[in-house]
Design a protein around this motif. Structure first.
Motif, mmCIF file in Angstrom:
data_model
loop_
_atom_site.group_PDB
_atom_site.id
_atom_site.type_symbol
_atom_site.label_atom_id
_atom_site.label_comp_id
_atom_site.label_asym_id
_atom_site.label_seq_id
_atom_site.Cartn_x
_atom_site.Cartn_y
_atom_site.Cartn_z
ATOM 1 N N GLU A 93 -3.767 58.077 -11.513
ATOM 2 C CA GLU A 93 -3.775 58.866 -12.860
ATOM 3 C C GLU A 93 -4.272 57.775 -13.508
ATOM 4 O O GLU A 93 -3.970 56.603 -13.469
ATOM 5 C CB GLU A 93 -2.966 59.218 -13.737
ATOM 6 N N ALA A 94 -5.411 57.258 -14.415
ATOM 7 C CA ALA A 94 -6.175 56.537 -15.235
ATOM 8 C C ALA A 94 -5.808 54.878 -14.359
ATOM 9 O O ALA A 94 -5.873 53.952 -14.765
ATOM 10 C CB ALA A 94 -4.874 55.596 -15.948
ATOM 11 N N PHE A 97 -9.036 53.695 -16.162
ATOM 12 C CA PHE A 97 -8.438 52.105 -17.427
ATOM 13 C C PHE A 97 -6.783 53.052 -18.428
ATOM 14 O O PHE A 97 -6.740 53.728 -18.011
ATOM 15 C CB PHE A 97 -9.231 51.726 -18.928
ATOM 16 N N HIS A 137 -11.167 59.542 -16.814
ATOM 17 C CA HIS A 137 -11.464 59.347 -18.367
ATOM 18 C C HIS A 137 -12.685 60.042 -18.277
ATOM 19 O O HIS A 137 -13.524 58.875 -18.412
ATOM 20 C CB HIS A 137 -10.641 58.640 -19.110
ATOM 21 N N ASN A 151 -9.077 64.739 -18.319
ATOM 22 C CA ASN A 151 -7.891 63.904 -17.347
ATOM 23 C C ASN A 151 -8.616 64.642 -15.488
ATOM 24 O O ASN A 151 -7.827 65.479 -15.586
ATOM 25 C CB ASN A 151 -6.883 64.016 -17.642
ATOM 26 N N LYS A 168 -6.835 68.435 -15.854
ATOM 27 C CA LYS A 168 -5.276 68.688 -15.701
ATOM 28 C C LYS A 168 -4.933 69.695 -16.692
ATOM 29 O O LYS A 168 -5.882 69.367 -17.799
ATOM 30 C CB LYS A 168 -5.117 66.944 -16.464
ATOM 31 N N CYS A 172 0.281 66.312 -21.492
ATOM 32 C CA CYS A 172 2.143 65.526 -22.022
ATOM 33 C C CYS A 172 1.710 64.893 -23.429
ATOM 34 O O CYS A 172 1.010 63.684 -23.365
ATOM 35 C CB CYS A 172 2.014 64.585 -21.062
ATOM 36 N N MET A 182 3.890 60.177 -26.521
ATOM 37 C CA MET A 182 2.427 60.440 -25.565
ATOM 38 C C MET A 182 2.274 61.684 -25.936
ATOM 39 O O MET A 182 2.628 62.450 -26.166
ATOM 40 C CB MET A 182 3.262 60.908 -24.626
ATOM 41 N N GLU A 184 -1.593 63.016 -25.404
ATOM 42 C CA GLU A 184 -2.379 63.632 -24.327
ATOM 43 C C GLU A 184 -3.988 63.826 -24.722
ATOM 44 O O GLU A 184 -4.610 63.838 -25.100
ATOM 45 C CB GLU A 184 -2.103 63.563 -23.703
ATOM 46 N N CYS A 210 0.400 64.129 -12.612
ATOM 47 C CA CYS A 210 1.792 63.799 -13.275
ATOM 48 C C CYS A 210 2.210 64.892 -14.149
ATOM 49 O O CYS A 210 2.605 65.650 -13.020
ATOM 50 C CB CYS A 210 1.032 62.478 -14.360
ATOM 51 N N TYR A 211 2.168 64.288 -15.213
ATOM 52 C CA TYR A 211 2.755 65.633 -15.701
ATOM 53 C C TYR A 211 3.078 66.962 -15.190
ATOM 54 O O TYR A 211 3.641 67.872 -15.430
ATOM 55 C CB TYR A 211 2.604 66.017 -17.530
ATOM 56 N N ARG A 214 5.604 69.176 -12.972
ATOM 57 C CA ARG A 214 7.199 69.542 -13.905
ATOM 58 C C ARG A 214 7.172 70.864 -13.815
ATOM 59 O O ARG A 214 7.403 72.040 -15.123
ATOM 60 C CB ARG A 214 7.183 69.296 -15.599
ATOM 61 N N ALA A 235 0.913 58.047 -14.207
ATOM 62 C CA ALA A 235 1.290 56.878 -15.362
ATOM 63 C C ALA A 235 2.739 57.381 -15.633
ATOM 64 O O ALA A 235 2.171 57.823 -17.409
ATOM 65 C CB ALA A 235 0.131 57.051 -15.909
ATOM 66 N N PHE A 236 3.494 57.474 -14.783
ATOM 67 C CA PHE A 236 4.820 57.991 -15.301
ATOM 68 C C PHE A 236 5.813 57.014 -16.276
ATOM 69 O O PHE A 236 6.027 55.959 -16.038
ATOM 70 C CB PHE A 236 5.677 58.104 -14.031
ATOM 71 N N GLY A 237 6.860 57.713 -17.501
ATOM 72 C CA GLY A 237 7.153 57.064 -18.169
ATOM 73 C C GLY A 237 8.242 56.229 -17.372
ATOM 74 O O GLY A 237 8.847 56.281 -16.801
ATOM 75 N N THR A 240 11.882 58.537 -17.891
ATOM 76 C CA THR A 240 11.925 59.371 -17.667
ATOM 77 C C THR A 240 11.375 59.007 -16.122
ATOM 78 O O THR A 240 11.527 59.876 -15.542
ATOM 79 C CB THR A 240 10.806 60.764 -18.117
HETATM 80 O O1 LIG Z 1 -3.243 58.120 -21.357
HETATM 81 C C1 LIG Z 1 -3.718 58.135 -20.315
HETATM 82 O O2 LIG Z 1 -4.868 57.131 -20.133
HETATM 83 C C2 LIG Z 1 -3.764 59.046 -18.779
HETATM 84 N N1 LIG Z 1 -2.782 59.567 -18.816
HETATM 85 C C3 LIG Z 1 -1.300 59.319 -19.259
HETATM 86 O O3 LIG Z 1 -1.027 58.644 -19.028
HETATM 87 C C4 LIG Z 1 -0.804 60.648 -19.136
HETATM 88 C C5 LIG Z 1 -0.423 61.219 -20.313
HETATM 89 S S1 LIG Z 1 -0.080 59.888 -22.179
HETATM 90 N N2 LIG Z 1 1.270 60.520 -18.871
HETATM 91 C C6 LIG Z 1 0.933 60.786 -18.630
HETATM 92 O O4 LIG Z 1 1.323 62.564 -18.395
HETATM 93 C C7 LIG Z 1 2.898 61.068 -18.009
HETATM 94 C C8 LIG Z 1 3.872 62.327 -18.034
HETATM 95 C C9 LIG Z 1 5.188 61.691 -17.798
HETATM 96 O O5 LIG Z 1 5.846 60.640 -18.161
HETATM 97 C C10 LIG Z 1 6.894 62.633 -17.760
HETATM 98 O O6 LIG Z 1 6.005 63.636 -17.457
HETATM 99 O O7 LIG Z 1 7.714 62.061 -18.056
#
Ligand SMILES: O=C(O)CNC(=O)[C@H](CS)NC(=O)CCC(=O)C(=O)O
Length: 334
Positions: A93-94, A97, A137, A151, A168, A172, A182, A184, A210-211, A214, A235-237, A240
């Protein structure tokens, strides 16, 4: 000696570092698995087979707001994947950038017909590789009215044509202490639909991002529509990640009896944001058959659909469901 072989052919694991100078940290070779890898190779050469299975590459990067540099890093990993014999490379993901704020996200975004996708099209052609571009994006058709993006997970074939897109569906918007909020939905519109799994040289791929991992309902819908490989480019936190990442991916693999491929962002993207890394491939038994460490790099795995079919026969959970008790979790896709 052969008694020590615990990994059947489908579980071939290899971890590779990228030789490129621009990549600051390499994935490390997973030392304890090396002997199994070598012995396994001797055995399978005698019996033949696993080397003919499709090989997939999972790329791990640290995207920043610098689109050109991000493209160079991804292109280097994709070329390495092609040299190593992969038929399909997965980017997280991403991959294009990771911006500092929603305003920068909007400014850097492009339509699917823009320059960046054109560069990836040429790269797919040049390398003869299929690409999973795990979260672009995208300025969609409603960009002028909404000023918000999608996304979008894009699959390119080895001729560079877009053969599938998935936007997506679960955004998130979460606030986890220690991780930074976050949101999104500040910049992104949720996708309107799931997409039917797409046939590739490695198998039928169900698209998610990603999200989405869940929400097991989504993975059940994809497997009921024929998916053999589920993808969760991420792009997992960093909070988490250690608690949930591997558990969720292995659970999705076990309950759907699919391969799960998860290419991840890693490291620090800018002053406000870091990601967990640990890209991986999980087989339908739930075994992690390839994984990256914390830094940029790639890992590779073979996809064995005969093994998948055999397992689904031996453990026929899809024949044992009780929709009369809890409904059809995951409806058939059109
Ligand atoms: O922001 C961007 O440019 C691209 N999008 C992301 O990185 C997204 C939204 S902030 N990240 C996640 O979904 C992380 C989920 C996560 O970390 C969890 O489910 O615990």
């Amino acid at each position: 000696m052969l008694g020590f072989i615990i990994r059947p052919p489908h579980q071939l694991l290899s971890l590779l570092s990228c030789p490129g100078l621009r990549i600051p940290r390499f994935s490390v070779l997973c030392a304890p698995l090396r002997p199994a890898y070598t012995i396994h190779r001797l055995r399978t050469m005698a019996v033949s087979s696993s080397w003919e299975l499709p090989l997939v590459a999972v790329c791990q990067v640290t995207s920043t707001p610098d689109k050109e540099q991000n493209f160079k890093t991804c292109a280097e990993l994709i070329r390495e994947a092609a040299r190593l014999g992969a038929c399909l490379a997965f980017l997280p993901e991403a991959f294009d950038f990771i911006a500092r704020d929603p305003e920068e996200t909007q400014r850097l975004s492009e339509p699917l017909g823009g320059n960046l996708l054109e560069e990836y099209t040429q790269l797919a052609r040049e390398c003869g590789l299929w690409l999973s571009l795990g979260g672009f994006h995208e300025r969609g058709q409603d960009w002028e009215q909404t000023q918000k993006i999608y996304n979008c997970h894009v699959i390119l074939n080895n001729k560079g044509s877009v053969v599938a897109t998935y936007r997506k569906t679960h955004l998130c918007d979460v606030e986890i202490p220690g991780q930074g909020p976050m949101r999104e939905s500040n910049s992104t519109i949720p996708g309107p639909s799931l997409e039917s799994p797409i046939s590739t040289p490695a198998g039928k791929i169900g698209l998610a991002i990603c999200y989405d991992m869940r929400f097991p309902e989504l993975s059940l819908a994809l497997v009921q529509a024929g998916a053999e490989i589920l993808t969760y480019p991420s792009a997992f936190g960093s909070v988490t990640g250690p608690a949930h990442w591997e558990v969720l991916l292995r659970a999705r693999a076990i309950e759907t009896q699919c391969y799960v491929v998860a290419a991840a962002q890693c490291g620090r993207h800018h002053e406000k944001r870091a990601s967990y890394g640990h890209s991986m491939v999980v087989d339908p038994w739930g075994t992690v058959v390839a994984r990256c460490s914390e830094g940029p790099g790639l890992c590779l795995a073979r996809i064995d659909l005969n093994y998948l079919q055999q397992l689904r026969k031996q453990l026929p959970v899809f024949q044992h469901r009780r929709p009369d008790l809890y409904g059809n979790l995951g409806h058939p896709l059109s």
